[in-house]
Motif scaffolding. Structure first.
Motif, PDB file in Angstrom:
ATOM      1  N   ALA A 101       0.545  -1.133   0.338  1.00  0.00           N
ATOM      2  CA  ALA A 101       0.200  -0.066   0.063  1.00  0.00           C
ATOM      3  C   ALA A 101       0.892   1.155  -0.006  1.00  0.00           C
ATOM      4  O   ALA A 101       0.720   2.364  -0.953  1.00  0.00           O
ATOM      5  CB  ALA A 101      -0.943   0.017   1.086  1.00  0.00           C
ATOM      6  N   PRO A 102       1.704   1.224   0.642  1.00  0.00           N
ATOM      7  CA  PRO A 102       2.927   2.565   0.577  1.00  0.00           C
ATOM      8  C   PRO A 102       3.515   2.751  -0.908  1.00  0.00           C
ATOM      9  O   PRO A 102       4.265   3.506  -0.633  1.00  0.00           O
ATOM     10  CB  PRO A 102       3.724   2.528   1.891  1.00  0.00           C
ATOM     11  N   LYS A 103       3.590   1.659  -1.302  1.00  0.00           N
ATOM     12  CA  LYS A 103       4.022   2.191  -2.565  1.00  0.00           C
ATOM     13  C   LYS A 103       2.982   2.078  -3.711  1.00  0.00           C
ATOM     14  O   LYS A 103       3.687   2.106  -4.905  1.00  0.00           O
ATOM     15  CB  LYS A 103       4.821   0.374  -3.009  1.00  0.00           C
ATOM     16  N   GLY A 104       1.357   2.249  -3.585  1.00  0.00           N
ATOM     17  CA  GLY A 104       0.597   2.978  -4.410  1.00  0.00           C
ATOM     18  C   GLY A 104      -0.072   1.880  -4.503  1.00  0.00           C
ATOM     19  O   GLY A 104      -0.780   1.930  -6.058  1.00  0.00           O
ATOM     20  N   ILE A 105       0.513   0.856  -3.917  1.00  0.00           N
ATOM     21  CA  ILE A 105      -0.899  -0.489  -4.453  1.00  0.00           C
ATOM     22  C   ILE A 105      -1.910  -0.812  -3.972  1.00  0.00           C
ATOM     23  O   ILE A 105      -1.484  -1.062  -2.509  1.00  0.00           O
ATOM     24  CB  ILE A 105       0.241  -1.914  -5.255  1.00  0.00           C
ATOM     25  N   HIS A 106      -3.193  -1.374  -4.350  1.00  0.00           N
ATOM     26  CA  HIS A 106      -4.248  -1.152  -3.728  1.00  0.00           C
ATOM     27  C   HIS A 106      -4.681  -2.244  -3.251  1.00  0.00           C
ATOM     28  O   HIS A 106      -4.913  -3.279  -4.694  1.00  0.00           O
ATOM     29  CB  HIS A 106      -5.398  -0.201  -4.191  1.00  0.00           C
ATOM     30  N   ARG A 144      -6.043   7.722  -3.837  1.00  0.00           N
ATOM     31  CA  ARG A 144      -5.188   6.633  -2.562  1.00  0.00           C
ATOM     32  C   ARG A 144      -5.983   7.213  -1.313  1.00  0.00           C
ATOM     33  O   ARG A 144      -5.442   6.591  -0.057  1.00  0.00           O
ATOM     34  CB  ARG A 144      -4.153   6.625  -3.061  1.00  0.00           C
ATOM     35  N   ASN A 145      -5.802   8.340  -1.195  1.00  0.00           N
ATOM     36  CA  ASN A 145      -6.262   8.895   0.456  1.00  0.00           C
ATOM     37  C   ASN A 145      -7.753   8.309   1.024  1.00  0.00           C
ATOM     38  O   ASN A 145      -7.585   8.377   2.316  1.00  0.00           O
ATOM     39  CB  ASN A 145      -6.450   9.800   0.165  1.00  0.00           C
ATOM     40  N   ALA A 146      -8.279   6.731   0.009  1.00  0.00           N
ATOM     41  CA  ALA A 146      -9.117   7.032   0.749  1.00  0.00           C
ATOM     42  C   ALA A 146      -9.710   5.385   0.243  1.00  0.00           C
ATOM     43  O   ALA A 146     -10.452   4.536  -0.276  1.00  0.00           O
ATOM     44  CB  ALA A 146     -10.582   7.677   0.643  1.00  0.00           C
ATOM     45  N   TRP A 147      -9.032   4.532   0.101  1.00  0.00           N
ATOM     46  CA  TRP A 147      -8.791   3.184   0.274  1.00  0.00           C
ATOM     47  C   TRP A 147      -9.688   2.482   1.365  1.00  0.00           C
ATOM     48  O   TRP A 147      -9.499   2.436   2.711  1.00  0.00           O
ATOM     49  CB  TRP A 147      -7.368   2.468  -0.250  1.00  0.00           C
ATOM     50  N   THR A 148     -10.268   1.742   0.906  1.00  0.00           N
ATOM     51  CA  THR A 148     -11.175   0.058   1.587  1.00  0.00           C
ATOM     52  C   THR A 148      -9.825  -0.967   1.045  1.00  0.00           C
ATOM     53  O   THR A 148      -9.715  -1.282  -0.122  1.00  0.00           O
ATOM     54  CB  THR A 148     -12.339  -0.275   1.239  1.00  0.00           C
ATOM     55  N   HIS A 149      -9.533  -1.105   1.905  1.00  0.00           N
ATOM     56  CA  HIS A 149      -9.113  -3.445   2.009  1.00  0.00           C
ATOM     57  C   HIS A 149      -9.792  -4.364   2.275  1.00  0.00           C
ATOM     58  O   HIS A 149     -10.062  -5.592   1.490  1.00  0.00           O
ATOM     59  CB  HIS A 149      -7.911  -3.203   3.437  1.00  0.00           C
ATOM     60  N   GLU A 150     -11.133  -3.819   3.264  1.00  0.00           N
ATOM     61  CA  GLU A 150     -11.989  -5.102   3.113  1.00  0.00           C
ATOM     62  C   GLU A 150     -13.874  -4.916   3.099  1.00  0.00           C
ATOM     63  O   GLU A 150     -14.007  -3.949   3.862  1.00  0.00           O
ATOM     64  CB  GLU A 150     -12.098  -6.127   4.022  1.00  0.00           C
ATOM     65  N   LEU A 151     -14.109  -5.510   2.881  1.00  0.00           N
ATOM     66  CA  LEU A 151     -15.761  -5.148   2.618  1.00  0.00           C
ATOM     67  C   LEU A 151     -16.268  -6.776   2.185  1.00  0.00           C
ATOM     68  O   LEU A 151     -15.904  -7.403   2.063  1.00  0.00           O
ATOM     69  CB  LEU A 151     -16.023  -4.334   1.122  1.00  0.00           C
ATOM     70  N   ASP A 152     -17.779  -6.749   3.170  1.00  0.00           N
ATOM     71  CA  ASP A 152     -18.324  -7.947   2.887  1.00  0.00           C
ATOM     72  C   ASP A 152     -19.419  -7.867   1.893  1.00  0.00           C
ATOM     73  O   ASP A 152     -19.434  -7.226   1.580  1.00  0.00           O
ATOM     74  CB  ASP A 152     -18.787  -7.899   4.295  1.00  0.00           C
ATOM     75  N   GLY A 165       2.248  13.272   4.205  1.00  0.00           N
ATOM     76  CA  GLY A 165       2.562  13.228   2.977  1.00  0.00           C
ATOM     77  C   GLY A 165       1.897  13.736   2.096  1.00  0.00           C
ATOM     78  O   GLY A 165       0.134  13.768   2.156  1.00  0.00           O
ATOM     79  N   GLU A 166       1.950  13.085   0.854  1.00  0.00           N
ATOM     80  CA  GLU A 166       0.592  13.504  -0.260  1.00  0.00           C
ATOM     81  C   GLU A 166      -0.171  12.487   0.270  1.00  0.00           C
ATOM     82  O   GLU A 166       0.326  11.179  -0.086  1.00  0.00           O
ATOM     83  CB  GLU A 166       1.725  13.185  -1.570  1.00  0.00           C
TER      84      GLU A 166
END
Lengths: 257, 257, 257, 257
Positions: free
Chosen positions: C173-178, C232-240, D210-211
């Protein structure tokens, strides 16, 4: 008095009474506190004393302002330092649809299920911190880990209770206080609570669960005793307890996958 | 042989060896199995025997086809019915970026961390079901409840392990087999694993954790013993263990909220 | 080719095919990969093209050594940079008692349910890291969050999958991959999987669930599309995801509390 | 009035205001309710109207007896049937040691964090049940899934909130009401809450992340809009939201494993 003290808040004939007796048998002075039924309370205290062990009974309405705080102060000054406390008050009111759950009921659930635990910790922890040790055992329920239909009041109270226990643990474990949250995930053979709720159908209910199909409060007390004896290098914060034949809260129909 | 048997798969000088000794002290015949270091294994067995207790050592590579199955068959026929087994094999390889985690490493993590447990249950449960009782204790780790950077192999293996334990519990608890999953959420004072990983820095590491700052395997064994003694009306499926001064896995920076 | 690419691994007529079509409709080039049934695959690709959108079909056996790696390399070099991938391979084999779950079955469950995802990330992430962005959507199941009777293979694979997703997220995630893990907690109206499993009883099953009682893969695809569009400021990692009338995995009998 | 109505309880310049505006843009009439700062409220309402959309502002102290109930009744009778409600009231008071958390503070945390949500559902759901549809979106926080030091009040309130949402879902999902619990697991760029709490250090704080390092309330509102549009065959009950560069609540030091 030189015996370590265990305070049981919610000391009926189920888990509370058995924990009190179990600790008394090991040399603790047990303080049994409950809201009502002075006769029942006296029977529990007498049974412990008859055994040659040491106990005191107190009638306390935990939802009264100041009642928990006064009780803690009185025990600390008149009986001795509280080594271990068990918060054993429930907030179970059976299953109620939202429309059958008045505001007052929801609030009372929180007062007993969550706020009382906060007040106990608030009143009791400063002296424990000074002594560098202490244990707070918390009886909790399935509703602490998942809400369900009819459980609006109970689950909100128990969910708050669980998160409060984690918050207390985070601040106080490093100060030597062991907070343990016990998810009792099954019916307990407790005449004062389940028995009263089910009434005449209590025995039939237990029979329907099969052999060893309900939690024996003496067995539960054994696990509480174990938790309280863990050395501080190996503390458990949470465990679950259920009969072998019960379906755990996270399982339902095996077909569903 | 009339003693109940405990099988410890992954019997080093840490949790495994201490559990074996703890059960032996209570009258069990302990079978200690590990992959290598026959001398170290012999030392553990001898220490138990010197104590007047009863033990056997076996060198077994759990990742070999048929090795677990043969071991179970041999114990059941030559030593006695397995009452309790501890699956104590790890899959920890330290922190590795994804690019430093080869396919082989990921697969080996699964073979030891998850597949071996499946194979043990597969081989051992039929006889336990026939006897209507048995206990399977599983040492697990933080990585079973949350993945983390560098833990690709370990977390995938441990996450599978935890879900497998729940699946085994769902099928076999009603048949009298107690499956318990122990989340060891802190460093264990274990020379054979953590000690080997840290090498010369092991003592400094322990000192840095402060007094009682690492899990004592003897204390951990005490909780395993308690789990194995729970009567079937009050079984624990999962508990966590950590030192008082350690931050639980679900907490990070207290400022973050 | 200048269109962003979505790779769907496990592209049947259910979630996989609908996600491919949904993204194609928004201007993606969809690569649909599946193990078998070239005709079925061609139908899906044709339907997308008939719509004026862009798609490629590939037959790939994800359990073959090198197959996933070759596929990724081929797409990146011949079609274009993979913007989004959906790992949609299942490991569901229906309910099987432990004794009916051979070693091979358990291993295959892991190969498809967990190892394949590791291999896809291993092969695909380096280029995404270089580009500073990418999305990995993972279809998951109830068995990822709780084991159950008959689910030994499936739950072990899915539990590993979930912890792997958290581990991948922590590093990437910190490298930009969701990385997004979707807990599909209900039956999907998917002829290629559920339909094949249920056969002649599929329609009756769906009818038994009532109106809107099974997940429509087009609706599921809509949520996948939303996930992939989150900034990328508001990513969901898990949902049902489940139908309104289905009982969530954490609830069973409302009476139990 | 024929527009569907969205009620936002806790309508500041952050998530609440953005959700109101987002729904208004799609043709909803937005009712913005907050406790104080009539001017700030008016600015939000005016901004929506300037856009050609439709909104009403209300000053409501949700902790007052009857206030939530009156508000719901008034909207239903004077404005129109509530299609969607967002419960966006917080209970965050920053980090406070237990000794710095007075009884009143703990109770107020519960009143806003948990009891208010119960009261809103109690007042609003009967009409939704009659109409066979409705949506309740609930903004929640990390403290709903894990307690932490200094979070005694906040975590107890949020833990109760989460279990209440599951209880409401269990009873009301089968009646057509979608309850969604959103775990906002990161700092939101919200001048009225975080901004007020941090004061002069707000801009420096955001820069330090950060950004794209803080949640943009407009992006959050987009996910709320998606949730509210899910057809009832594919509802999400819970999702998490955090910036790409933030550590999820379940991860701490990657070294710990």
């Amino acid at each position: 008095m030189s015996k370590p003290v265990i305070l049981v808040l919610g000391a009926g004939a189920g888990i509370g009474g058995h924990v009190a007796a179990r600790f008394a048998r090991e040399g603790y002075h047990a303080v049994l506190a409950r809201r009502s039924d002075g006769e029942g309370l006296q029977r529990l205290v007498s049974a412990i004393k008859t055994n040659g062990d040491s106990a005191t009974g107190m009638l306390v309405d935990a939802s009264d302002d100041g009642a928990i705080e006064d009780m803690v102060a009185r025990i600390e000054s008149e009986i001795g330092p509280i080594d271990t406390a068990l918060y054993n008050l429930g907030a179970q009111i059976g299953n109620r649809a939202l429309s059958d759950t008045p505001h007052r009921t929801f609030e009372l659930g929180w007062r007993l299920g969550c706020y009382g635990l906060f007040r106990l910790a608030h009143a009791m922890f400063p002296a424990m911190v000074e002594r560098g040790k202490g244990t707070l055992l918390v009886t909790s329920a399935t509703a602490a880990v998942r809400g369900n239909a009819g459980q609006h009041s109970h689950a909100a109270a128990m969910g708050g209770r669980r998160m409060l226990c984690q918050s207390l643990n985070a601040e106080f474990a490093p100060k030597g206080i062991h907070v343990a949250h016990v998810v009792v995930d099954g019916a307990v053979n407790a005449p004062d609570t389940l028995g009263r709720m089910l009434g005449d159908t209590f025995e039939a209910y237990k029979a329907s669960k099969g052999e060893d199909g309900v939690l024996d409060p003496a067995a539960v007390a054994e696990s509480y005793w174990h938790l309280a004896q863990q050395p501080r290098n190996a503390w458990t914060h949470e465990l679950d307890l259920r009969p072998w034949s019960d379906v755990p809260w996270w399982n339902d129909n095996p077909v569903a996958g």
